[in-house]
Write an enzyme that holds these catalytic residues in place. Structure first.
Site, PDB file in Angstrom:
ATOM      1  N   LYS A 287      -1.532  -9.382   2.692  1.00  0.00           N
ATOM      2  CA  LYS A 287      -0.778  -8.963   3.887  1.00  0.00           C
ATOM      3  C   LYS A 287      -1.624  -7.951   4.634  1.00  0.00           C
ATOM      4  CE  LYS A 287       3.005  -6.030   3.754  1.00  0.00           C
ATOM      5  NZ  LYS A 287       2.531  -4.891   4.582  1.00  0.00           N
TER       6      LYS A 287
ATOM      7  N   GLU B 144      -1.664  -5.419   8.427  1.00  0.00           N
ATOM      8  CA  GLU B 144      -0.846  -4.878   9.517  1.00  0.00           C
ATOM      9  C   GLU B 144      -1.515  -5.094  10.870  1.00  0.00           C
ATOM     10  OE1 GLU B 144       0.045  -0.747   8.807  1.00  0.00           O
ATOM     11  OE2 GLU B 144       0.958  -1.156   6.851  1.00  0.00           O
TER      12      GLU B 144
ATOM     13  N   ASP C 112       0.841  -1.200   0.000  1.00  0.00           N
ATOM     14  CA  ASP C 112       0.000   0.000   0.000  1.00  0.00           C
ATOM     15  C   ASP C 112       0.884   1.261   0.000  1.00  0.00           C
ATOM     16  OD1 ASP C 112       0.892  -0.145   2.586  1.00  0.00           O
ATOM     17  OD2 ASP C 112      -1.077   0.059   3.530  1.00  0.00           O
ATOM     18  N   SER C 113       2.210   1.060   0.012  1.00  0.00           N
ATOM     19  CA  SER C 113       3.137   2.169  -0.245  1.00  0.00           C
ATOM     20  C   SER C 113       2.871   2.740  -1.634  1.00  0.00           C
ATOM     21  CB  SER C 113       4.592   1.688  -0.132  1.00  0.00           C
ATOM     22  OG  SER C 113       4.789   0.488  -0.849  1.00  0.00           O
TER      23      SER C 113
ATOM     24  N   GLU D 267       8.971  -4.646  10.639  1.00  0.00           N
ATOM     25  CA  GLU D 267       9.420  -3.347  10.121  1.00  0.00           C
ATOM     26  C   GLU D 267       9.949  -2.440  11.236  1.00  0.00           C
ATOM     27  OE1 GLU D 267       6.825  -1.341   7.347  1.00  0.00           O
ATOM     28  OE2 GLU D 267       8.056   0.481   7.396  1.00  0.00           O
TER      29      GLU D 267
ATOM     30  N   ASP E  42      -1.251  -6.078  -0.424  1.00  0.00           N
ATOM     31  CA  ASP E  42      -1.518  -5.427   0.860  1.00  0.00           C
ATOM     32  C   ASP E  42      -2.998  -5.098   0.964  1.00  0.00           C
ATOM     33  OD1 ASP E  42       0.167  -4.893   2.959  1.00  0.00           O
ATOM     34  OD2 ASP E  42       1.142  -3.181   1.981  1.00  0.00           O
TER      35      ASP E  42
END
Ligand code: KIV
Length: 278
Positions: A114, A116, A45-46, A183, A84
């Site tokens: 993925k 978070e 999602d960057s 991270e 993401d």
């Protein structure tokens, strides 16, 4: 080229040859990443920041993530494609999360998703995995909730915070994650987490003892001109050479040195003669 599977990635736990993961957001980059032998292409999602120009990752939508995931899937033959889940797509309800995760596999062709979070997302992870969708976890600095973490800061620096991260890793493994992104955490803590779980850990700013590494591609090739985190190694400076090439093109267009004959199409003289009569 044989397509990598989840068991292939899990089998790399503790392997001497570590897992190499990079982000990809479109077809040409997915092809280059795949051809260079990268094991996992992460549609991170960057995307929001390095491609779409947002100032955080929160703004990217499900539809945008699906659109870019499709392009990456079309560009990969060997790499596992992980998508993401964007902020808001898995946080409001578990059935909603399962539905959105399913869309990444069914509508975009991703191999896994993925998301978070630590213990707070364990039930969600379990439900998605029960739905037949492989999940990669992500703990430490979680950019979607960076504001609550006090910004883009190293996590787990106190003994208590490190203990929490270590417990989160175990909870996520129990919930069924097939791997775990760590991270921006101190290297010794990443080493301890890596030793304590049986799934591969993939570090970004987490030292060399993880089972693999990931970077944002646009950071490592010097394409993104926002901030560069300390943990990024720039392997090339593409932005500068691209700007130079574009500047040369502009110059050649302006002074008529491009296109040359070799870039142009000729016309037979007799046809030119005929044209005069027409
Ligand atoms: O979105 C992303 O690029 C990521 C990586 C930094 C792991 O989550």
């Amino acid at each position: 080229m044989k397509k990598l599977t989840i068991p292939d990635i899990k089998a790399r736990k503790g392997d001497e040859s570590k897992i190499a993961m990079l982000t990809a957001y479109d077809y040409p980059w997915a092809r280059m990443i795949d051809q260079a032998g990268i094991d996992i292409a992460l549609v991170g999602d960057s995307l929001a920041m390095v491609v779409l120009g947002h100032t955080d990752t929160v703004s990217v939508t499900m539809e945008e993530m699906l659109h870019h995931t499709r392009a990456v899937v079309r560009g990969t033959e060997r790499a596992l494609v992980v998508a993401d889940m964007p902020f808001g797509s898995y946080n409001s309800s578990i059935p909603g999360a399962v539905k959105n995760a399913t869309r990444f596999l069914k509508e975009a062709g991703a191999d896994a998703v993925k998301l978070e979070g630590g213990r707070n997302v364990a039930d969600t992870v379990e439900a998605i995995v029960d739905g037949g969708i492989p999940v990669m976890g992500h703990i430490g600095l979680t950019p979607q909730t960076a504001t609550s973490l006090g910004g883009f800061k190293v996590q787990g620096k106190s003994a208590e915070a490190a203990r929490r991260l270590m417990d989160d890793a175990l909870v996520l493994e129990d919930a069924g994650c097939f791997s775990l992104v760590l991270e921006a955490i101190p290297a010794p803590i990443a080493e301890k987490i890596t030793a304590s779980v049986t799934i591969p850990t993939i570090g970004i700013g987490a030292g060399v003892d993880c089972d693999g590494q990931v970077l944002v591609t646009h950071d490592m090739v010097g394409l993104f001109d926002g901030f560069t985190p300390k943990f990024v190694k720039q392997y090339t400076q593409m932005r500068e050479s691209i700007i130079e090439a574009i500047g040369q093109y502009r110059h050649e267009v302006q002074n008529s040195t491009f296109p040359e004959q070799v870039h142009s199409f000729a016309m037979r003289p007799e046809e030119m003669e005929k044209l005069k009569d027409l």
